[in-house]
Design an enzyme around this catalytic site. Sequence first.
Site, PDB file in Angstrom:
ATOM      1  CG  HIS A  34      -0.250  -0.310   2.509  1.00 27.05           C
ATOM      2  ND1 HIS A  34       0.642   0.566   3.076  1.00 27.05           N
ATOM      3  CD2 HIS A  34      -0.289  -1.382   3.338  1.00 27.05           C
ATOM      4  CE1 HIS A  34       1.112   0.067   4.202  1.00 27.05           C
ATOM      5  NE2 HIS A  34       0.571  -1.134   4.384  1.00 27.05           N
ATOM      6  CG  HIS A  37       4.327  -1.788   1.878  1.00 24.00           C
ATOM      7  ND1 HIS A  37       2.995  -2.109   1.981  1.00 24.00           N
ATOM      8  CD2 HIS A  37       4.961  -2.511   2.829  1.00 24.00           C
ATOM      9  CE1 HIS A  37       2.824  -3.003   2.935  1.00 24.00           C
ATOM     10  NE2 HIS A  37       3.991  -3.265   3.487  1.00 24.00           N
ATOM     11  CD  GLN A  61       7.338 -11.535  10.359  1.00 23.32           C
ATOM     12  OE1 GLN A  61       8.401 -11.584   9.753  1.00 23.32           O
ATOM     13  NE2 GLN A  61       6.658 -10.389  10.488  1.00 23.32           N
ATOM     14  CE  LYS A 149       0.238   0.260  11.349  1.00 27.05           C
ATOM     15  NZ  LYS A 149       0.563  -1.050  10.806  1.00 27.05           N
ATOM     16  CG  ASP A 150       5.401  -2.654  11.693  1.00 23.50           C
ATOM     17  OD1 ASP A 150       4.528  -3.197  12.389  1.00 23.50           O
ATOM     18  OD2 ASP A 150       5.323  -2.547  10.461  1.00 23.50           O
TER      19      ASP A 150
HETATM   20  O1  PAF Z   1       7.370  -5.390   8.554  1.00 25.35           O
HETATM   21  C1  PAF Z   1       7.210  -6.429   7.875  1.00 25.35           C
HETATM   22  O2  PAF Z   1       6.470  -6.441   6.880  1.00 25.35           O
HETATM   23  C2  PAF Z   1       7.930  -7.708   8.286  1.00 25.35           C
HETATM   24  O3  PAF Z   1       7.997  -7.838   9.664  1.00 25.35           O
HETATM   25  C3  PAF Z   1       9.324  -7.835   7.642  1.00 25.35           C
HETATM   26  C4  PAF Z   1      10.261  -6.754   8.116  1.00 25.35           C
HETATM   27  C5  PAF Z   1       9.205  -7.793   6.127  1.00 25.35           C
HETATM   28  C6  PAF Z   1       9.936  -9.192   8.030  1.00 25.35           C
HETATM   29  O4  PAF Z   1       9.145 -10.247   7.605  1.00 25.35           O
END
Ligand code: PAF
Length: 280
Positions: A34, A37, A61, A149-150
């Site tokens: 989106h 990104h 993850q 955001k993260d």
């Molecule tokens: O932020 C994300 O989309 C994911 O955690 C990443 C950094 C691509 C790792 O899988």
Amino acid sequence: MQIEKTVAGVKAQVREWKKEGLSVGFVPTMGYLHEGHKSLIDRAVQENDRVVVSVFVNPIQFGPTEDLESYPRDLNADSILCEKAGAALVFAPEVSEMYADNFTTFVDTSGVTEELCGKSRPIHFRGVCTVVNKLFNIVTPDKAYFGEKDAQQLAVIRRMVRDLNMNVTVVGCPIIREEDGLAKSSRNTYLSAEERQAALVLSKAVFAGKAMIADGETDGDKVLDAMKQIISAEPMARIDYVEMVKWDTIEVHHKVDCPVLVAMAVYIGKTRLIDNFIQE
Ligand code: PAF
């Protein structure tokens, strides 16, 4: 633009670029791209000769009860966005290309992973650090781009890169929001129309907390209480956490006397959304 499914293919292409003296920027993603990104890819294109975007939903993850299976995927749309934005290569491996059957090596970063999302998603950052480490080894970028955001993820990756002396510069990029304030996220697609409206409590709380600090409030508890009140007034919202931590160490800290991260995770129905602000 090239789409590569294999590790060997990416390595061969990057080797060619490096022979020509070209710099490589890298945007790791889980796809369903989106505007958030796109802002990372735009920045990477501005600052590097060639840009690689990875599209990989990283199974290690996700916890056992999380949304690995339902996580949205659309490689065709992702490739179009990357090409338009000026990326040179999309790396979209299958899970088997990234993880051999007897894969047993993990990268674990402690301390910065203990609060916030690390508390509610115990294996999450081990999975993130492991895959990002692998992706850095494959792409060998000069610079890698991550969204604020993260924010905890960004702090964790910075720590990993510093602690392991990795040869990459980590660039943090600001949160991109919808016009009404909702932070852009691939998981927003899970929300019904009613939930989409309810989800606005996250950004409302962020803006309110930010405004209190801008007006001179330094008591973290007062800021957090005001933010929690806004969220709790929405019946569809259930707080996972709303917390203030030191921005560099991610230790709980309730005084605005150093750079702090004010972060939240809130369930809207079954969808867990995150949002935050950083007070430098
Ligand atoms: O932020 C994300 O989309 C994911 O955690 C990443 C950094 C691509 C790792 O899988």
